[in-house]
Design a protein around this motif. Structure first.
Motif, PDB file in Angstrom:
ATOM      1  N   ARG A  61      28.169  15.880  16.192  1.00 25.75           N
ATOM      2  CA  ARG A  61      26.778  15.562  16.723  1.00 25.75           C
ATOM      3  C   ARG A  61      26.000  15.274  15.494  1.00 25.75           C
ATOM      4  NH1 ARG A  61      25.376  21.450  19.035  1.00 25.75           N
ATOM      5  NH2 ARG A  61      27.038  20.818  20.645  1.00 25.75           N
ATOM      6  N   TYR A  62      24.572  15.593  15.616  1.00 23.26           N
ATOM      7  CA  TYR A  62      23.653  15.325  14.521  1.00 23.26           C
ATOM      8  C   TYR A  62      23.711  16.235  13.133  1.00 23.26           C
ATOM      9  CZ  TYR A  62      21.369  18.388  17.714  1.00 23.26           C
ATOM     10  OH  TYR A  62      21.154  19.562  18.394  1.00 23.26           O
ATOM     11  N   ASP A 120      28.549  11.768  18.897  1.00 20.91           N
ATOM     12  CA  ASP A 120      27.974  11.898  20.047  1.00 20.91           C
ATOM     13  C   ASP A 120      26.402  12.123  19.696  1.00 20.91           C
ATOM     14  OD1 ASP A 120      27.174  12.731  22.535  1.00 20.91           O
ATOM     15  OD2 ASP A 120      28.475  14.443  22.770  1.00 20.91           O
ATOM     16  N   TRP A 121      25.482  12.523  20.473  1.00 24.34           N
ATOM     17  CA  TRP A 121      24.086  12.720  20.217  1.00 24.34           C
ATOM     18  C   TRP A 121      23.493  11.567  19.432  1.00 24.34           C
ATOM     19  CZ3 TRP A 121      21.787  17.158  22.306  1.00 24.34           C
ATOM     20  CH2 TRP A 121      22.730  17.996  22.939  1.00 24.34           C
ATOM     21  N   LEU A 122      23.973  10.290  19.705  1.00 24.94           N
ATOM     22  CA  LEU A 122      23.582   9.336  18.890  1.00 24.94           C
ATOM     23  C   LEU A 122      22.112   9.113  18.975  1.00 24.94           C
ATOM     24  CD1 LEU A 122      26.448   6.463  19.314  1.00 24.94           C
ATOM     25  CD2 LEU A 122      25.454   7.402  17.164  1.00 24.94           C
ATOM     26  N   PHE A 123      21.407   8.988  19.970  1.00 23.91           N
ATOM     27  CA  PHE A 123      19.888   8.874  20.361  1.00 23.91           C
ATOM     28  C   PHE A 123      19.211   9.979  19.664  1.00 23.91           C
ATOM     29  CE2 PHE A 123      20.346  10.488  24.585  1.00 23.91           C
ATOM     30  CZ  PHE A 123      19.458  11.517  24.638  1.00 23.91           C
ATOM     31  N   ASN A 124      19.833  11.342  19.726  1.00 23.89           N
ATOM     32  CA  ASN A 124      18.941  12.340  18.897  1.00 23.89           C
ATOM     33  C   ASN A 124      18.979  12.281  17.408  1.00 23.89           C
ATOM     34  OD1 ASN A 124      20.901  13.404  21.417  1.00 23.89           O
ATOM     35  ND2 ASN A 124      18.852  14.828  21.459  1.00 23.89           N
ATOM     36  N   GLN A 128      34.329   6.359  18.807  1.00 21.82           N
ATOM     37  CA  GLN A 128      33.699   6.360  20.216  1.00 21.82           C
ATOM     38  C   GLN A 128      32.387   6.816  19.916  1.00 21.82           C
ATOM     39  OE1 GLN A 128      33.593   9.544  23.537  1.00 21.82           O
ATOM     40  NE2 GLN A 128      35.632   8.833  23.571  1.00 21.82           N
ATOM     41  N   TYR A 129      31.170   5.932  20.764  1.00 18.07           N
ATOM     42  CA  TYR A 129      30.150   6.283  20.957  1.00 18.07           C
ATOM     43  C   TYR A 129      29.704   6.967  21.946  1.00 18.07           C
ATOM     44  CZ  TYR A 129      28.367   3.227  17.050  1.00 18.07           C
ATOM     45  OH  TYR A 129      28.183   2.372  15.842  1.00 18.07           O
ATOM     46  N   CYS A 130      28.756   8.164  21.970  1.00 19.84           N
ATOM     47  CA  CYS A 130      28.397   8.708  23.144  1.00 19.84           C
ATOM     48  C   CYS A 130      26.957   9.132  22.950  1.00 19.84           C
ATOM     49  CB  CYS A 130      29.231  10.104  22.935  1.00 19.84           C
ATOM     50  SG  CYS A 130      28.932  11.127  24.389  1.00 19.84           S
ATOM     51  N   MET A 131      26.074   9.080  24.045  1.00 16.03           N
ATOM     52  CA  MET A 131      24.794   9.358  23.945  1.00 16.03           C
ATOM     53  C   MET A 131      24.166   8.299  23.277  1.00 16.03           C
ATOM     54  SD  MET A 131      24.276  13.443  24.115  1.00 16.03           S
ATOM     55  CE  MET A 131      22.457  13.542  24.188  1.00 16.03           C
ATOM     56  N   SER A 132      24.599   7.048  23.359  1.00 12.16           N
ATOM     57  CA  SER A 132      24.169   5.986  22.556  1.00 12.16           C
ATOM     58  C   SER A 132      23.203   5.339  23.568  1.00 12.16           C
ATOM     59  CB  SER A 132      25.195   5.096  22.453  1.00 12.16           C
ATOM     60  OG  SER A 132      25.907   4.790  23.601  1.00 12.16           O
ATOM     61  N   TRP A 133      21.941   4.736  22.881  1.00 15.41           N
ATOM     62  CA  TRP A 133      20.964   3.802  23.672  1.00 15.41           C
ATOM     63  C   TRP A 133      21.470   2.395  23.704  1.00 15.41           C
ATOM     64  CZ3 TRP A 133      16.058   5.962  21.362  1.00 15.41           C
ATOM     65  CH2 TRP A 133      15.490   7.331  22.111  1.00 15.41           C
ATOM     66  N   ALA A 162      32.897   3.687  24.386  1.00 16.10           N
ATOM     67  CA  ALA A 162      31.741   4.330  24.350  1.00 16.10           C
ATOM     68  C   ALA A 162      31.491   4.959  25.882  1.00 16.10           C
ATOM     69  CB  ALA A 162      30.530   3.446  24.386  1.00 16.10           C
ATOM     70  N   ARG A 163      31.132   6.093  25.917  1.00 12.09           N
ATOM     71  CA  ARG A 163      30.703   6.972  27.129  1.00 12.09           C
ATOM     72  C   ARG A 163      29.854   6.092  27.896  1.00 12.09           C
ATOM     73  NH1 ARG A 163      30.778  12.519  27.432  1.00 12.09           N
ATOM     74  NH2 ARG A 163      29.803  12.132  29.392  1.00 12.09           N
TER      75      ARG A 163
END
Length: 743
Positions: free
Chosen positions: A353-354, A404-408, A442-447, A463-464
């Protein structure tokens, strides 16, 4: 917000691309003169906005040049502006269907951000070129990808009514597909994807493209591209595919890696949110023991898991949940992750995550690497960091790095919003680190902007594509649309894990919910072409249900492309028809030896008569078909426009899964694994179909000792199928009809 009155004279693609560039000569592109009227040109510099329509931005010199790139040859018409050192160009490609609109900043600009900086202006743009009239324009329908998880908050509607949901901004500036029944176009970012944004202007009737509004400067020579990709088809699916292929070609990304990635081709096991063992172990045991027990159970149950997903429960976190150190806590794996890998022989999809403000890796905290630290969060800005982090992880079994938590990580920092380059550098560095060590991402929580950025990153294979699974949740629903975005840009759409039975429940786990629609989750996971990863409690898995998705060796049996919402449903949702189908009605196909089989999945849909021309519209003229519904029966029926598929009212339990197979020239029909697999004629099972004057022979792939059942219809008026059961003695076998011969 910029003003954007629409230019009504000489402003259209078919009349010489005059737009804001006011070309004097006319060029014939073969497009109608009503396509995509242009609006104002604007840019911010020194804290002030300059626009052509209010007279503050003045046209300077104008030039026409030519060139070529990966997309082919083009002519480029460039206007220089003053008093801001700003250039706009349109690249018109020789195919007459592809256009790149370019903003260029020759000497760079400062104070480009909109008023209200510090995250409040991220939903605006600070430069504008191009901008297009959408509401009341020539295209009647739209599809735009918005929000996290491959744009799962997508919007589908009519441009003749309200388009206020095309607001854009940092979160929602995904590809915009415009479509009629006879033509379509896709507009999106085409360079510097993390800095490119969209905004509604002109009383919510015009969409403008430019720099994301929080960006404070642009360096000398910086360019921002927007692509308009026209399609001569009215199919949103075709338009998106053509658009995606152009961008993949532009950046040299191939589909080779995602087609070979273990995690999208083999059955796996998941401990993600929604899983039985998400922040939960067997009673009295740690994760090291629990994962080994899952492996033992899978062997005894003959569940051919080939990898597992290790979610966020294993590494060190700071207060607030940000990552302090991406290594295993001793309480989780007393003997280390490598010990589990040695025991299970399962490669790992490892979650991250971030980063926290006090991460051990940052030089500010005594670490070795360059980080930008802002209070509680931070971001690495150091290629060596990614090389080392991923390289070290491969020693304990990392196969796929899940960010994960890409947009965060992007939204919660000022530095990523301020800079036109930092967010892109962050993802490129991650990708290079993965490439150097041969792993995938793998991308997750991606915009949508993160997904678009993956076009430059070969290692991002998936990507999720929907929200986190939990028993009873409907995270299957978006896949019929989000998978189209993913497939277009070489990303496999990931539905997330699922429980395979309705027998599992616990008051302490997910509120005691049960999974009553396990069959639908299993089918959607398979038809998405992404990972298929059950997450049951040990001893609870519905093994036959899981095996509908794969061979005995764990190879997933997939269609050729993901199942996508049918074009006719897009037309219904965009109010271009009043008598079309409604609901989650998806279609796909598979082709073996030139013989194409079609699949139709319908859930939460209204009654509708599906014509052959809708489902099998690309079949050779004169091809006859039979069809059968496979969720409850395998009884075949004739399928043509006089004998359509009668879709009933469906829900999540009584969903319909229809398969349409062609009648071969000798009268035989190969129904394939109609009784036991979701995809009855998968290329992963059937190597070939040989058709002779009075016989048909199929060659299958599998594992020694594996039993298969293949159904055929013989040349007659009867729709009673013939079942042939065989056992592999090697990795191949053949069946010849008539005679039901296994050899």
């Amino acid at each position: 917000m910029f003003r954007s009155a629409v230019v009504t004279a000489g402003c259209c693609l078919a009349t010489g691309m005059t737009f804001g560039d006011r070309l004097e000569s006319k060029t014939n592109t073969g497009l109608k003169s009503s396509d995509l009227s242009m609006g104002d040109v604007c840019v911010r510099s020194g804290g002030k906005t300059y626009c052509e329509l209010d007279g503050t931005l003045k046209r300077g010199s104008y030039s026409v040049t030519s060139g070529s790139d990966a997309l082919g040859s083009y002519s480029m018409n460039t206007t220089k502006w003053s008093p801001v050192d700003f250039e706009t160009s349109i690249l018109t490609y020789s195919d007459g269907l592809t256009y790149i609109f370019r903003q260029r900043f020759p000497t760079g600009l400062n104070e480009t951000n909109q008023p209200g900086h510090n995250k409040t202006s991220k939903n605006s743009i600070s430069s504008q070129y191009p901008s297009f009239l959408i509401k009341g324009g020539p295209y009647k329908g739209y599809l735009q990808y918005q929000g996290a998880m491959l744009g799962m908050n997508y919007q589908i509607g009519s441009t003749e009514t309200d388009i206020s949901n095309l607001a854009g901004g940092a979160e929602n500036s995904g590809p915009l597909a415009l479509f009629n029944k006879d033509k379509s176009a896709v507009i999106s970012s085409a360079s510097n994807f993390m800095a490119h944004s969209q905004q509604l202007v002109q009383n919510s009737s015009v969409v403008g493209y430019g720099l994301m509004g929080d960006i404070t400067f642009v360096p000398a020579g910086y360019e921002l591209d927007t692509i308009v990709s026209y399609s001569e088809s009215g199919s949103p699916k075709t338009a998106m595919s053509e658009w995606g292929n152009k961008l993949l070609t532009k950046y040299g990304k191939t589909r080779d890696l995602y087609e070979k990635d273990l995690t999208v081709n083999m059955l796996g096991y998941s401990t993600d949110n929604g899983a039985w063992y998400y922040y939960n172990t067997e009673e009295g045991k740690n994760y090291q023991q629990t994962i080994k027990d899952i492996k033992k159970y899978s062997e005894s149950a003959e569940l051919p898991y080939k990898y597992w997903l290790m979610d966020s429960w294993w590494y060190f976190k700071s207060q607030g949940g940000a990552v302090k150190n991406w290594t295993a806590m001793p309480s989780i794996f007393p003997d280390g992750i490598a010990n589990v890998t040695a025991s299970t022989h399962w490669p790992i999809v490892a979650h991250n995550r971030y980063w926290s403000g006090d991460t051990d890796y940052a030089k500010q905290n005594g670490g070795q690497y360059n980080f930008i630290v802002e209070d509680k969060h931070s971001i690495p800005n150091d290629q060596t960091f990614w090389d080392d982090l991923i390289g070290n992880a491969t020693s304990w079994g990392l196969h796929t790095y899940e960010q994960d938590w890409l947009f965060n990580e992007y939204e919660d920092l000022n530095c990523t919003l301020d800079s036109p380059t930092l967010a892109r550098d962050w993802l490129l560095q991650m990708g290079r680190g993965a490439a150097r060590h041969g792993i995938t991402i793998q991308y997750c929580m991606s915009w949508p902007r993160h997904c678009m950025q993956s076009i430059e990153i070969q290692q991002v294979t998936q990507a999720r594509a929907s929200g986190d699974y939990q028993p009873g949740h409907d995270n299957w629903q978006p896949l019929g649309v989000t998978a189209l975005f993913g497939e277009s840009i070489a990303l496999r759409a990931t539905k997330d894990n699922f429980w395979t039975t309705d027998k599992e429940s616990s008051k302490s786990r997910y509120g005691g919910q049960k999974e009553r629609f396990n069959r639908l989750h299993a089918a959607v996971s398979t038809f998405s072409m992404g990972p298929v990863a059950p997450s049951d409690e040990i001893g609870s898995t519905d093994v036959p249900l899981v095996m509908r998705s794969c061979r005995k060796d764990g190879t997933l049996l997939k269609p050729d492309t993901p199942a996508i919402l049918m074009d006719s449903v897009f037309y219904t949702m965009s109010k271009q028809t009043t008598d079309g189908p409604s609901g989650s009605i998806w279609s796909t196909d598979s082709t073996v030896s030139g013989i194409k089989t079609y699949y139709l999945l319908a859930a939460e849909s209204t009654p509708y008569k599906m014509m052959k021309s809708e489902l099998c519209g690309d079949a050779p003229s004169g091809t006859e078909f039979v069809a059968w519904e496979g969720n409850s029966t395998q009884v075949a029926q004739k399928f043509d426009d006089s004998n359509p598929i009668a879709l009933p009212q469906t829900d999540k339990w009584d969903f319909n899964l229809w398969t349409a197979a062609p009648i071969l020239y000798n009268g035989w029909v190969v129904m394939g694994e109609a009784t036991s697999k979701w995809v009855s004629m998968s290329k992963q099972r059937f190597n070939s179909v040989a058709v002779e004057k009075s016989s048909v022979t199929v060659e299958l792939a599998g594992q020694s000792g594996e039993e298969v059942e293949v159904l055929f219809l013989e040349p007659s008026k009867s729709m009673n199928s013939i079942s042939v059961k065989c056992t592999f003695s090697s990795d191949k076998l053949m069946i010849t009809m008539p005679g039901s011969t296994c050899h």
